[in-house]
Design a protein around this motif. Structure first.
Motif, short mmCIF file in Angstrom:
data_model
loop_
_atom_site.label_atom_id
_atom_site.label_comp_id
_atom_site.label_asym_id
_atom_site.label_seq_id
_atom_site.Cartn_x
_atom_site.Cartn_y
_atom_site.Cartn_z
N ARG A 32 2.41 -15.14 -17.87
CA ARG A 32 2.55 -16.23 -16.90
C ARG A 32 1.92 -15.76 -15.59
O ARG A 32 2.14 -14.62 -15.18
CB ARG A 32 4.05 -16.53 -16.70
N THR A 39 -3.84 -15.61 -11.50
CA THR A 39 -4.48 -15.02 -12.68
C THR A 39 -3.45 -14.69 -13.74
O THR A 39 -2.32 -14.31 -13.44
CB THR A 39 -5.25 -13.72 -12.35
N SER A 40 -3.87 -14.84 -15.00
CA SER A 40 -3.07 -14.43 -16.16
C SER A 40 -3.92 -13.48 -16.97
O SER A 40 -5.13 -13.41 -16.78
CB SER A 40 -2.73 -15.63 -17.05
N ALA A 41 -3.27 -12.80 -17.89
CA ALA A 41 -4.00 -11.98 -18.84
C ALA A 41 -3.61 -12.45 -20.23
O ALA A 41 -2.49 -12.92 -20.44
CB ALA A 41 -3.67 -10.51 -18.67
N TYR A 43 -3.59 -11.07 -24.27
CA TYR A 43 -3.71 -9.90 -25.15
C TYR A 43 -3.60 -10.38 -26.59
O TYR A 43 -2.79 -11.26 -26.89
CB TYR A 43 -2.59 -8.89 -24.85
N GLN A 68 -12.62 -14.53 -18.44
CA GLN A 68 -13.56 -13.41 -18.55
C GLN A 68 -13.00 -12.34 -19.47
O GLN A 68 -11.78 -12.12 -19.50
CB GLN A 68 -13.83 -12.80 -17.17
N SER A 72 -9.69 -2.78 -18.42
CA SER A 72 -9.11 -1.90 -17.41
C SER A 72 -9.24 -0.47 -17.91
O SER A 72 -9.08 -0.20 -19.09
CB SER A 72 -7.62 -2.18 -17.21
N GLN A 98 -5.14 -5.08 -25.21
CA GLN A 98 -3.78 -4.74 -24.82
C GLN A 98 -3.69 -4.31 -23.36
O GLN A 98 -4.70 -4.00 -22.75
CB GLN A 98 -3.24 -3.63 -25.72
N ARG A 99 -2.45 -4.28 -22.85
CA ARG A 99 -2.21 -3.89 -21.46
C ARG A 99 -2.86 -2.55 -21.13
O ARG A 99 -2.75 -1.60 -21.91
CB ARG A 99 -0.70 -3.74 -21.23
N GLY A 100 -3.55 -2.52 -20.00
CA GLY A 100 -4.19 -1.28 -19.58
C GLY A 100 -5.51 -1.02 -20.29
O GLY A 100 -6.10 0.04 -20.11
N GLY A 101 -5.98 -1.97 -21.10
CA GLY A 101 -7.24 -1.80 -21.82
C GLY A 101 -8.05 -3.08 -21.76
O GLY A 101 -8.11 -3.75 -20.74
N HIS A 103 -8.81 -6.88 -22.16
CA HIS A 103 -7.96 -8.07 -22.06
C HIS A 103 -8.82 -9.25 -21.65
O HIS A 103 -9.96 -9.08 -21.21
CB HIS A 103 -6.81 -7.86 -21.06
N MET A 105 -9.08 -12.10 -18.87
CA MET A 105 -8.55 -12.46 -17.56
C MET A 105 -8.74 -13.96 -17.41
O MET A 105 -9.85 -14.48 -17.50
CB MET A 105 -9.29 -11.71 -16.46
N GLU A 135 4.13 -16.40 -22.02
CA GLU A 135 5.36 -15.61 -22.08
C GLU A 135 6.35 -16.07 -21.01
O GLU A 135 5.96 -16.57 -19.95
CB GLU A 135 5.07 -14.12 -21.92
N HIS B 75 -4.95 -10.51 -7.26
CA HIS B 75 -5.81 -11.12 -8.27
C HIS B 75 -6.02 -10.22 -9.49
O HIS B 75 -6.85 -10.52 -10.34
CB HIS B 75 -7.17 -11.48 -7.66
N PRO B 77 -4.91 -8.95 -12.95
CA PRO B 77 -4.01 -9.53 -13.95
C PRO B 77 -3.34 -8.51 -14.86
O PRO B 77 -2.41 -8.84 -15.58
CB PRO B 77 -4.94 -10.41 -14.77
N ASP B 78 -3.82 -7.27 -14.86
CA ASP B 78 -3.42 -6.35 -15.93
C ASP B 78 -2.61 -5.17 -15.38
O ASP B 78 -1.39 -5.09 -15.58
CB ASP B 78 -4.70 -5.86 -16.64
N ILE B 79 -3.25 -4.26 -14.69
CA ILE B 79 -2.58 -3.03 -14.27
C ILE B 79 -1.56 -3.25 -13.15
O ILE B 79 -0.47 -2.69 -13.18
CB ILE B 79 -3.65 -1.97 -13.86
N TYR B 126 8.17 -12.17 -6.90
CA TYR B 126 8.28 -12.42 -8.34
C TYR B 126 8.91 -11.23 -9.06
O TYR B 126 9.55 -11.38 -10.09
CB TYR B 126 6.88 -12.70 -8.89
#
Lengths: 139, 203
Positions: A32, A39-41, A43, A68, A72, A98-101, A103, A105, A135, B75, B77-79, B126
């Motif tokens: 979310r 922005t969302s991600a 996976y 995109q 990461s 996955q998270r930290g890799g 993904h 965007m 989620e 902005h 989204p991941d880390i 949040y």
């Protein structure tokens, strides 16, 4: 951390005699958008059931202005994020985002939908469509 | 067994008993899993930034509580959300276990161009109440980051769409407002839950 609301998009045909679809997405998670970020991600695991490599060169979503393919990395203590020109899934192999890799965007949501659709393109041809539940709040 | 061997056996038995007794009484200092305490704490450099309410943030703003300080941007989204989720979940677990004090979670924006006080306020809010979001001018931000060894660099992009590389470490600031220690990435909830009480108790 609460468990994520995961929808596995199973695209296998009901009839076992049919061949497997060339590309299958499983374990799809769409985060979310954090308020303020826009922005969302996303996976997921993409499995190539075919004998040819599949290249995902473009992903679109009706619920976001822009999608995109990103990666990461954490190297020498520095977090970086880069756009990837494509995702290549070798024949009979899977690629996991996955998270930290790697993904997706998802930028600038158009409203606050609970279901997000993703279309994966190899060049001009649509190779996969997936609907995923966003989620619930992770915190 | 001759008398000589008998004496040796007794000496060995006594030595073993003493060894076991000492081993169980001597406290080995608990080891940290991921956290690193600086050999010498250092004061924060002089800077003036703003928080999510528009109030000035200076080195004095870091006094009187422990702070976990992460550098990121909204902005991302991941880390960035993943790290704030880890810090927030660790804080919740420490609270549930009755730990005192609890650290405050602070996000310093390395993207002040896009991160207004309002945006960063929504973002940190949040991840829980009481979190601090900091933004401000690039020059003042550089005073803080350079003084703490934090790296960040805006990447080329397309107009308003760009990424910012940044150090992934979470810094720990003690209640005297001094840089006390740090956690390098990747960040894990259990490491914070284990290490934070040890570090904060050692102060």
């Amino acid at each position: 951390m609460r468990s994520f609301f995961v929808i596995a998009a199973i695209l296998m045909g009901a009839c076992s005699a049919e061949p497997l679809p060339p590309l299958v997405a499983t374990a799809v998670v769409v985060t979310r958008p954090v308020p303020g970020s826009g922005t969302s991600a996303a996976y997921l695991t993409l499995t190539n059931n075919s004998e040819q490599a599949i290249r995902i060169t473009r992903v679109t979503s009706a619920e976001f202005e822009s999608v995109q393919i990103h990666e990461s990395t954490l190297e020498d203590g520095v977090a970086r994020m880069r756009a990837l020109p494509e995702l290549r899934i070798p024949p009979r192999k899977s690629v996991t985002l996955q998270r930290g890799g790697k993904h997706l965007m998802l930028m600038r949501p158009d409203g606050s939908a609970d279901i997000v659709s993703l279309q994966f393109f190899d060049g001009q041809s649509l190779v996969l469509s997936v609907d995923a539940m966003v989620e619930t709040k992770a915190h | 067994m001759g008398p000589k061997n008998f004496i040796i056996a007794i000496v060995l038995a006594v030595a073993l008993s003493v060894g076991i007794f000492v081993a169980t009484r001597v406290q080995t200092p608990p080891t940290l899993i991921a956290g690193l305490v600086l050999p010498a704490t250092t004061p924060l450099p002089e800077f003036t930034l703003v928080d999510q309410s528009g109030n000035a943030v200076t080195p004095d703003s870091f006094r009187d509580q422990w702070d976990l300080v992460f550098f990121g941007f909204t902005h991302c989204p991941d880390i960035c959300p993943a790290t704030l989720q880890v810090l927030s979940a660790a804080r919740d677990q420490l609270a549930a276990a009755g730990h005192e004090p609890l650290p405050r979670i602070v996000l310093v924006s390395v993207d002040p161009e896009r991160d207004t006080p309002e945006l960063i306020g929504q973002y940190v809010g949040y991840f829980g109440d009481g979190n601090l979001g900091i933004t401000g001018s690039l020059d003042e931000l550089r005073k803080l980051t350079a003084g703490l060894g934090i790296f960040f660099e805006k990447q080329p992009g397309d107009g308003k769409s760009y990424a910012v590389d940044h150090s992934a470490a979470v810094l720990l600031i003690n209640p005297d407002g001094e840089f006390h220690g740090l956690f390098s990435g990747a960040h894990r909830i259990e490491n914070y839950v284990h290490d934070l009480p040890l570090i904060m108790a050692g102060k």
